[in-house]
Design an enzyme around this catalytic site. Structure first.
Site, short mmCIF file in Angstrom:
data_model
loop_
_atom_site.label_atom_id
_atom_site.label_comp_id
_atom_site.label_asym_id
_atom_site.label_seq_id
_atom_site.Cartn_x
_atom_site.Cartn_y
_atom_site.Cartn_z
N ASN A 1 53.17 7.32 -11.37
CA ASN A 1 52.72 8.66 -11.00
C ASN A 1 51.42 8.51 -10.21
O ASN A 1 50.37 8.25 -10.79
CB ASN A 1 52.51 9.48 -12.29
N TRP A 2 51.52 8.67 -8.90
CA TRP A 2 50.36 8.40 -8.03
C TRP A 2 49.37 9.57 -7.99
O TRP A 2 48.32 9.47 -7.36
CB TRP A 2 50.85 8.05 -6.61
N LYS A 3 49.74 10.67 -8.63
CA LYS A 3 48.86 11.85 -8.70
C LYS A 3 48.31 12.21 -7.31
O LYS A 3 49.00 12.03 -6.31
CB LYS A 3 47.75 11.61 -9.74
N HIS B 1 54.05 17.87 -16.45
CA HIS B 1 53.01 16.86 -16.69
C HIS B 1 51.79 17.55 -17.33
O HIS B 1 51.49 18.71 -17.02
CB HIS B 1 52.61 16.18 -15.38
N GLU C 1 48.73 17.42 -16.82
CA GLU C 1 47.74 18.00 -15.91
C GLU C 1 48.21 19.35 -15.36
O GLU C 1 47.39 20.22 -15.06
CB GLU C 1 47.43 17.00 -14.78
N GLU D 1 53.57 11.74 -23.49
CA GLU D 1 52.23 11.36 -23.04
C GLU D 1 51.19 12.11 -23.87
O GLU D 1 50.90 13.29 -23.58
CB GLU D 1 52.05 11.71 -21.56
N GLY E 1 44.53 8.58 -18.78
CA GLY E 1 43.38 8.29 -17.93
C GLY E 1 42.09 8.04 -18.71
O GLY E 1 41.01 8.03 -18.14
N SER F 1 47.45 5.50 -20.33
CA SER F 1 46.69 4.25 -20.29
C SER F 1 47.54 3.01 -20.55
O SER F 1 47.09 2.06 -21.20
CB SER F 1 45.50 4.31 -21.26
N GLY G 1 50.06 6.02 -14.74
CA GLY G 1 49.17 6.67 -13.78
C GLY G 1 48.29 5.64 -13.09
O GLY G 1 48.70 4.97 -12.14
N GLY G 2 47.07 5.49 -13.59
CA GLY G 2 46.07 4.62 -12.96
C GLY G 2 46.59 3.25 -12.57
O GLY G 2 46.38 2.79 -11.43
#
Ligand code: PGA
Length: 259
Positions: free
Chosen positions: A9-11, A101, A103, A173, A179, A219, A240-241
């Site tokens: 997930n490159w956000k 998601h 966010e 999640e 994150g 994470s 993600g990251g």
């Protein structure tokens, strides 16, 4: 046996050139380790504006990567300024989409009723629907993790037609792990996943529930992926990251390949 599935997930990161480069490097990394779609499903979820360029790169490379979007609007078309529909995603080559998601739920403020409509729209359009669920830190501290996951799942899937269980993926999640560098222990994650599968069995039937893949997200890194993915109900991860660095993302994908 469920084929594991990993998503990047490159956000709201990268540039067009950076997104294309990352997709190419991930594809090369997977091919270098002979990871093919028979053993592992891997998806990347770039920002909307880069879907077309990344999709073109993936088809040029004959990459095993599936292209996905981070969100969709439930209606196929209309006066919805700023929104993107399922037919548009299919048109640029996307085959999967994230829905709900954390966010979008907690930062943008999407209600569960909208997440239900998006889930239905994704499944009806034939996009692989990666439905994200998970509890906030105070909900975990209050001991309501399973309750929250169950409520979010039942709400999103109410009335949904899941014809092919492969096309529904649940991403568990825990919001406090996204994150933050904090990860659920493999045992805590497994417990949440097992409960999610029990709820799926109730909603979709036992056979379908046994086929739906449940990803863990929050994470995940090369150092903790293997142990998380070795849990019986953890079928891969939503990253993600660590998905923004090809080397790390490929290492996480390799950790999900069954041996
Ligand atoms: P993270 O994000 O891996 O950076 O924690 C996961 C996600 O939001 O999907």
């Amino acid at each position: 046996m469920r084929r594991p599935i990993v998503g990047g997930n490159w956000k709201m990161h990268l540039t067009r050139i950076g997104a294309v480069r990352l997709a190419r490097e991930v594809g090369e990394g997977l091919r270098a380790h002979d990871v093919d779609a028979a053993r592992l499903d891997v998806g990347v979820f770039p920002p909307f504006v880069y879907l077309d360029s990344v999709g073109t790169t993936l088809s040029d490379d004959r990459s095993p990567l599936e292209l996905g979007a981070q969100d969709l609007h439930p209606e196929p078309e209309g006066a919805f300024t700023g929104e993107v529909s399922a037919p548009m995603l299919l048109d640029v080559g996307a085959r999967a989409v994230l829905v709900g998601h954390s966010e979008r739920r907690h930062v943008i403020g999407e209600p569960e009723s909208l997440i239900r409509r998006k889930t239905h729209a994704a499944l009806a359009a034939g996009l692989r629907c990666v439905l994200c669920v998970g509890e906030l830190l105070d909900e975990r501290d209050a001991g309501t993790t399973n309750e929250v996951n169950e409520r979010q799942l039942r709400s999103a899937l109410e009335g949904a037609a899941v014809r092919d269980p492969d096309m529904l993926v649940i991403a568990y999640e825990p919001v406090w792990a996204i994150g933050t560098g904090r990860t659920a222990t493999p045992q805590d994650a497994q417990q949440a996943h097992a409960h999610i599968r029990r709820v799926l069995a109730d909603v979709l039937g036992t056979d379908a529930a046994a086929r739906v893949r449940i990803q863990y997200g929050g994470s995940v890194k090369p150092a903790n992926a293997k142990e998380l993915f070795s849990q019986p109900d953890i079928d891969g991860g939503l990253i993600g990251g660590a998905s923004l660095k090809a080397e790390d993302f490929v290492a996480i994908c390799l950790a999900a390949v069954p041996r």
